[in-house]
Design a protein around this motif. Structure first.
Motif, PDB file in Angstrom:
ATOM      1  N   VAL A  17      42.630  46.812  32.160  1.00 24.35           N
ATOM      2  CA  VAL A  17      42.899  47.059  33.581  1.00 24.35           C
ATOM      3  C   VAL A  17      41.717  47.685  34.305  1.00 24.35           C
ATOM      4  O   VAL A  17      41.779  47.898  35.519  1.00 24.35           O
ATOM      5  CB  VAL A  17      44.140  47.960  33.758  1.00 24.35           C
ATOM      6  CG1 VAL A  17      45.369  47.310  33.156  1.00 24.35           C
ATOM      7  CG2 VAL A  17      43.901  49.350  33.173  1.00 24.35           C
ATOM      8  N   ASP A  61      38.640  48.323  36.479  1.00 25.91           N
ATOM      9  CA  ASP A  61      38.132  47.594  37.651  1.00 25.91           C
ATOM     10  C   ASP A  61      39.143  46.604  38.214  1.00 25.91           C
ATOM     11  O   ASP A  61      38.766  45.606  38.841  1.00 25.91           O
ATOM     12  CB  ASP A  61      36.808  46.885  37.340  1.00 25.91           C
ATOM     13  CG  ASP A  61      35.629  47.836  37.442  1.00 25.91           C
ATOM     14  OD1 ASP A  61      35.797  48.928  38.033  1.00 25.91           O
ATOM     15  OD2 ASP A  61      34.542  47.506  36.955  1.00 25.91           O
ATOM     16  N   THR A  62      40.435  46.852  38.002  1.00 27.01           N
ATOM     17  CA  THR A  62      41.474  46.072  38.672  1.00 27.01           C
ATOM     18  C   THR A  62      42.218  46.991  39.628  1.00 27.01           C
ATOM     19  O   THR A  62      42.022  48.209  39.642  1.00 27.01           O
ATOM     20  CB  THR A  62      42.477  45.465  37.676  1.00 27.01           C
ATOM     21  OG1 THR A  62      43.314  46.516  37.154  1.00 27.01           O
ATOM     22  CG2 THR A  62      41.776  44.760  36.531  1.00 27.01           C
ATOM     23  N   TYR A  63      43.138  46.412  40.390  1.00 27.36           N
ATOM     24  CA  TYR A  63      43.899  47.203  41.353  1.00 27.36           C
ATOM     25  C   TYR A  63      44.914  48.131  40.678  1.00 27.36           C
ATOM     26  O   TYR A  63      45.479  49.001  41.340  1.00 27.36           O
ATOM     27  CB  TYR A  63      44.579  46.278  42.375  1.00 27.36           C
ATOM     28  CG  TYR A  63      43.797  46.230  43.653  1.00 27.36           C
ATOM     29  CD1 TYR A  63      44.174  46.996  44.745  1.00 27.36           C
ATOM     30  CD2 TYR A  63      42.639  45.467  43.748  1.00 27.36           C
ATOM     31  CE1 TYR A  63      43.437  46.988  45.906  1.00 27.36           C
ATOM     32  CE2 TYR A  63      41.893  45.452  44.902  1.00 27.36           C
ATOM     33  CZ  TYR A  63      42.292  46.218  45.990  1.00 27.36           C
ATOM     34  OH  TYR A  63      41.554  46.221  47.135  1.00 27.36           O
ATOM     35  N   THR A  97      49.673  43.927  41.097  1.00 32.42           N
ATOM     36  CA  THR A  97      48.518  43.119  41.503  1.00 32.42           C
ATOM     37  C   THR A  97      47.394  43.246  40.491  1.00 32.42           C
ATOM     38  O   THR A  97      46.738  42.262  40.115  1.00 32.42           O
ATOM     39  CB  THR A  97      48.016  43.565  42.890  1.00 32.42           C
ATOM     40  OG1 THR A  97      49.120  43.653  43.783  1.00 32.42           O
ATOM     41  CG2 THR A  97      47.005  42.583  43.434  1.00 32.42           C
ATOM     42  N   GLY A  98      47.160  44.475  40.025  1.00 37.12           N
ATOM     43  CA  GLY A  98      46.105  44.685  39.036  1.00 37.12           C
ATOM     44  C   GLY A  98      46.420  44.019  37.720  1.00 37.12           C
ATOM     45  O   GLY A  98      45.537  43.411  37.091  1.00 37.12           O
ATOM     46  N   GLY A 111      45.560  40.572  37.639  1.00 40.80           N
ATOM     47  CA  GLY A 111      44.135  40.243  37.559  1.00 40.80           C
ATOM     48  C   GLY A 111      43.325  40.455  38.808  1.00 40.80           C
ATOM     49  O   GLY A 111      42.149  40.091  38.835  1.00 40.80           O
ATOM     50  N   MET A 112      43.894  41.044  39.873  1.00 38.23           N
ATOM     51  CA  MET A 112      43.099  41.225  41.088  1.00 38.23           C
ATOM     52  C   MET A 112      42.048  42.305  40.862  1.00 38.23           C
ATOM     53  O   MET A 112      42.373  43.459  40.594  1.00 38.23           O
ATOM     54  CB  MET A 112      43.983  41.598  42.271  1.00 38.23           C
ATOM     55  CG  MET A 112      43.182  41.727  43.572  1.00 38.23           C
ATOM     56  SD  MET A 112      44.232  41.956  45.020  1.00 38.23           S
ATOM     57  CE  MET A 112      42.982  42.071  46.298  1.00 38.23           C
ATOM     58  N   PRO A 113      40.765  41.980  41.005  1.00 34.43           N
ATOM     59  CA  PRO A 113      39.716  42.976  40.782  1.00 34.43           C
ATOM     60  C   PRO A 113      39.551  43.907  41.984  1.00 34.43           C
ATOM     61  O   PRO A 113      39.917  43.568  43.110  1.00 34.43           O
ATOM     62  CB  PRO A 113      38.457  42.121  40.575  1.00 34.43           C
ATOM     63  CG  PRO A 113      38.729  40.872  41.349  1.00 34.43           C
ATOM     64  CD  PRO A 113      40.210  40.636  41.271  1.00 34.43           C
ATOM     65  N   ARG A 114      39.020  45.092  41.720  1.00 36.63           N
ATOM     66  CA  ARG A 114      38.693  46.023  42.805  1.00 36.63           C
ATOM     67  C   ARG A 114      37.455  45.531  43.561  1.00 36.63           C
ATOM     68  O   ARG A 114      36.701  44.703  43.076  1.00 36.63           O
ATOM     69  CB  ARG A 114      38.388  47.414  42.232  1.00 36.63           C
ATOM     70  CG  ARG A 114      39.512  48.049  41.475  1.00 36.63           C
ATOM     71  CD  ARG A 114      39.050  49.250  40.658  1.00 36.63           C
ATOM     72  NE  ARG A 114      38.531  50.322  41.490  1.00 36.63           N
ATOM     73  CZ  ARG A 114      38.018  51.458  41.030  1.00 36.63           C
ATOM     74  NH1 ARG A 114      37.953  51.654  39.717  1.00 36.63           N
ATOM     75  NH2 ARG A 114      37.577  52.391  41.854  1.00 36.63           N
ATOM     76  N   TRP A 169      48.722  36.593  44.524  1.00 38.56           N
ATOM     77  CA  TRP A 169      48.622  37.967  45.005  1.00 38.56           C
ATOM     78  C   TRP A 169      49.049  38.093  46.471  1.00 38.56           C
ATOM     79  O   TRP A 169      49.085  39.212  47.007  1.00 38.56           O
ATOM     80  CB  TRP A 169      47.180  38.481  44.892  1.00 38.56           C
ATOM     81  CG  TRP A 169      46.555  38.310  43.542  1.00 38.56           C
ATOM     82  CD1 TRP A 169      47.191  38.254  42.342  1.00 38.56           C
ATOM     83  CD2 TRP A 169      45.159  38.178  43.273  1.00 38.56           C
ATOM     84  NE1 TRP A 169      46.288  38.096  41.327  1.00 38.56           N
ATOM     85  CE2 TRP A 169      45.024  38.047  41.857  1.00 38.56           C
ATOM     86  CE3 TRP A 169      44.005  38.149  44.050  1.00 38.56           C
ATOM     87  CZ2 TRP A 169      43.791  37.903  41.241  1.00 38.56           C
ATOM     88  CZ3 TRP A 169      42.768  38.025  43.446  1.00 38.56           C
ATOM     89  CH2 TRP A 169      42.670  37.881  42.049  1.00 38.56           C
TER      90      TRP A 169
END
Length: 841
Positions: A398, A400-402, A462-463, A466-469, A480
């Motif tokens: 996780v 660097d993900t949301y 969301t994280g 797979g949603m990245p920061r 997403w």
């Protein structure tokens, strides 16, 4: 000196007699706050505290607006509301302003306002230092924020990781504004920490032993000590990165021996303790408010205090918690992972103590209660996800993900913002006697609590999807869309609650002032009075809950029945007490209102900001203004008053002021030198780090300065310290100024020898990170030599003017401490430069 009251554990003054009215009028005159434009010259903790709190809340709103811009951009896929470049600036400024201009300053602001009265003191021991810290923060912070409107805002993230923030990828001034602007704002925070440590240890009311001290004061003491050790690392890191950008010294450039991970080590050694620096004051406020709303003493009070200390200690072992994906060794990561889980134990102790206190008492229903319950719910969820990311395999997934964005918002907003809003509802009657609307508070709370959870809980999902920061847009087919829109709706609902709260605050502050009283039936001393001078007299405390256990205390204090019911010297004063037992030691004469802290702060801010813009002439003028303002401010201090001892009331006579190790200013200088040594240690760590990356140390083409010159330099430093020692024993004699100037000559000669040695070694800082690290250590020593030059001239001038006497010698004693430290630091940097290559052979 007469002894204090007998039987100090239970004694109170019987049958108090009202003091003469003339005494109260003189006390009011001395402490009266200036009106109109002259209010800006005020240094009283109530004035500075209110300005401080108002400014931090302004930055909270500004950072919140930036957050809404981010959420608007991410509400739908492939949005063009913000360009990529603008989004990076907004994203960076949102995090930077929230962390550096709101979260840390607001806890110091509340402490400046609350602590003196809570401790039973008239003010903090260095009011002008508090004023300087505030104005440097306010002027510098507002100027820094305005870079957003001219396209010069930093865009490398609030963490500013190299190499993206080096000149190769960030060639403009954007990163420089972050490095210089935030660097000196951190100095302001350190100044506030020194003030709080000395204030808590030396100005508590007589009888307020460490065991009886409010939990909030304990929390702020732990936090201030943490600031002293944590913030120097980020100051050193920003200095190194700015040296790389300005002079091409390659600390973080791998091709020339540097290492980007060096920045992460320095930044997160500050950054993870910072999380607890933000949380612990909030926890202290919670531990103060919950007993009041429950109407009973705090359950496990000693355990809670021990837990505060435990969290502070654990926090310094967690910086690599943020570096699990950076390629560190398995053993090192395992230790950090274990510490990251262990820190949950002292935190849980506090949570259980709060729950037990609520269970034990009869809870008042009101706005503070709502926000405190909301805090516990949100913070516990954030703590649970914190334990999850402490598990290394999970963190790898996780990072660097949301999910991480959700986690730290639950910890920071839940752990700090909700307690701060509870504190606003709880303590705002201290300003003008009026409470905020309970009816409006329900709307504020549910908008903020509901909006927060709607905004940030979906980010966990969301994280995990797979949603990245740090992305400014995303494709529409990734699953997403709905979650991001939900988060955006929640963010705007949270903002609506903040807006409603702001309207209520303005409406309440416009109402007619009325007596404060004790609307919550609290047990702590800040509810005794709300006058400019604090309490009518300084009480003797006999328990941790004085207003509950001493029923007549408020009446007796108002009638002037305790200590200092008048101004004994015609100046502002408070009582200095012993650090552990809080027994009266001496009368501490406080400085009055002045424009000089504002002038010095404006000069400091102007110097750093104009230097960033390469306006060197204007920056130099501002630097001169800062130095002159500071010298003029200090010149007015350490001036003995005619009285050698005074009747402090309550049957005791106290000496006026103290000298040497008994003096609060001596200990403040010691703490400042601990900060100084921590910065030096950070530079030394950088030198060790880049040296250990080398196959051969020194690297080919570099050499060490000749050892004979190192010995000569050390000898000159020792000679200078010996001359200063002789000066401390020459008070009132004509040779004192000349001894100071002779010591200066030795210090200048020592640094001249150092420069000659570096030239003899043909050291080229731009060639390798190793040479740059050596040059950084030498430069830091050179900065101290410049400081010694100013101090020596200042000391000589005071000696010639007759301002150094047995009763006003703090200037001499404190300068001697700085001088001896500089001698030790000079020998330390030369030894470190030579020792590391020998150890690596």
């Amino acid at each position: 000196m007469n002894s204090p009251l007998p039987n100090q554990s239970t004694a109170q003054l019987p049958n108090p007699v009202p003091r003469p009215e003339g005494e109260l009028e003189r006390l009011e005159d001395v402490w009266r706050t200036p009106r109109g434009w002259r209010f800006l010259s005020s240094v009283n903790n109530t004035s500075i505290g209110l300005l401080y709190i108002g400014t931090t809340l302004l930055f909270f709103v500004l950072a919140g607006i930036l957050g809404l811009l981010i959420r608007t951009q991410l509400a739908v896929p492939e949005n063009t509301f913000l360009s990529a470049g603008t989004y990076n600036q907004v994203f960076t400024m949102h995090g930077t302003v929230m962390m550096f201009l709101f979260a840390i300053p607001v806890v110091e602001a509340l402490a400046v306002y609350l602590l003196p009265n809570m401790l039973g003191a008239r003010d903090l021991p260095f009011p002008r230092l508090s004023a300087y810290a505030y104005w440097a923060y306010a002027i510098g912070g507002l100027a820094f924020f305005c870079t957003l409107f001219v396209g010069l805002a930093p865009d490398g993230g609030w963490f500013m990781y190299p190499p993206l923030t080096g000149t190769k990828y960030s060639p403009g001034l954007n990163a420089d504004f972050w490095l210089l602007g935030i660097g000196f704002i951190e100095i302001s925070a350190i100044a506030g920490a020194i003030e709080l440590i000395i204030g808590i240890l030396f100005t508590r009311a007589p009888g307020m032993t460490l065991g009886r001290m409010p939990v909030y004061a304990w929390a702020m003491l732990v936090v201030a000590v943490m600031i002293v050790f944590a913030f120097p690392a980020v100051i050193a890191g920003t200095a190194l990165l700015e040296l790389e950008r300005a002079f091409d010294w390659p600390f973080f450039i791998p091709e020339r021996g540097g290492d980007p991970l060096l920045w992460q080590h320095l930044f997160w050694f500050f950054g993870h303790p910072e999380v607890y620096i933000i949380f612990l004051p909030a926890a202290g406020m919670v531990s103060t408010m919950i007993p009041t709303i429950a109407g009973t003493s705090l359950v496990g009070r000693r355990a809670v205090i021990a837990a505060l200390v435990g969290v502070g200690v654990f926090s310094f072992g967690l910086w690599a918690h943020h570096m699990f994906t950076a390629g560190l060794g398995v053993l090192e990561m395992s230790f950090v992972s274990a510490a990251s889980m262990a820190v949950a134990v002292p935190t849980a102790i506090q949570v259980f103590a709060w729950i037990c206190t609520l269970w034990k008492g009869k809870v008042q229903r009101g706005a503070p209660t709502l926000f405190l319950l909301g805090f516990m719910f949100i913070f516990v969820l954030g703590g649970l996800t914190g334990v999850m990311v402490a598990v290394i395999p999970f963190d790898w997934q996780v990072h660097d993900t949301y999910f991480i964005v959700a986690h730290f918002h639950y910890v920071l907003i839940g752990g700090m913002v909700f307690p701060v809003f509870a504190a606003m509802y709880y303590w705002i009657p201290l300003i003008n006697g009026n409470r905020l609307s309970e009816q409006w508070a329900k709307w504020v709370f549910w908008l903020m609590f509901g909006g927060f959870n709607v905004a940030f809980f979906p980010m966990h999902i969301t994280g995990l999807l797979g949603m990245p920061r740090r992305v400014y847009t995303y494709a529409p087919d990734l699953g997403w869309n709905g979650l991001n829109m939900l988060s955006t709706v929640g963010a705007f609902a949270f903002a609506a609650g903040v807006v409603l709260f702001a309207f209520d605050v303005v409406r309440t502050l416009k109402r007619r002032t009325q007596p404060v009283g004790n609307p919550w039936n609290a047990s702590t001393l800040e509810w005794l009075t709300s006058e400019d001078y604090g309490n009518r007299s300084i009480p003797r405390v006999v328990s941790p809950n004085p207003l509950w256990d001493q029923p007549t205390l408020s009446r007796d204090v108002d009638q002037g029945a305790y200590y200092l019911p008048q101004t004994a010297t015609g100046h502002r004063e408070t009582i200095a007490t012993s650090p552990v037992g809080a027994e009266p030691r001496y009368l501490l004469v406080l400085p009055g209102d002045s424009w000089l802290p504002l002038i010095a702060a404006a000069g400091t801010a102007g110097f750093f900001l104009l230097l960033t813009m390469k306006l060197n002439l204007l920056a130099t003028l501002c630097g001169i203004m800062a130095v002159v303002g500071t010298i003029a401010w200090l010149w007015e201090s350490d001036r003995g008053v005619p009285e050698t001892s005074v009747d402090a009331g309550g049957g005791i006579v106290l000496p006026v002021g103290a000298r040497g190790t008994a003096s609060h200013s001596w200990w403040a200088t010691i703490i400042m030198l601990v900060v100084d040594a921590s910065i030096f240690a950070s530079f030394a760590f950088a030198y060790l780090h880049v040296s250990m990356r080398l196959q051969v140390c020194p690297p080919p083409g570099s050499a060490l300065p000749p050892v004979e010159l190192a010995w000569l330099s050390a000898g000159l430093l020792v000679a200078g310290s010996a001359l200063v020692w002789l000066a401390t024993h020459a008070l009132g004699r004509r040779r004192l100024p000349w001894l100071a100037l002779a010591a200066l000559a030795c210090a200048l000669a020592s640094f001249g020898v150092d420069l000659h040695g570096l030239r003899a070694a043909d050291l080229a800082p731009s060639e390798s990170a190793w040479a740059a690290a050596v040059a950084a250590l030498a430069s830091y020593q050179g900065l101290h030599i410049v400081l010694l030059a100013i101090m020596a001239l200042y000391l000589a001038l005071r000696g010639w003017r007759g301002h150094l006497t047995a009763r006003s010698r703090a200037t001499l004693d404190n300068i001697a401490l700085v001088w001896h430290y500089t001698t030790l630091q000079g020998m330390a940097w030369m030894s470190a430069v030579r020792l590391v290559p020998l150890l690596m052979e």
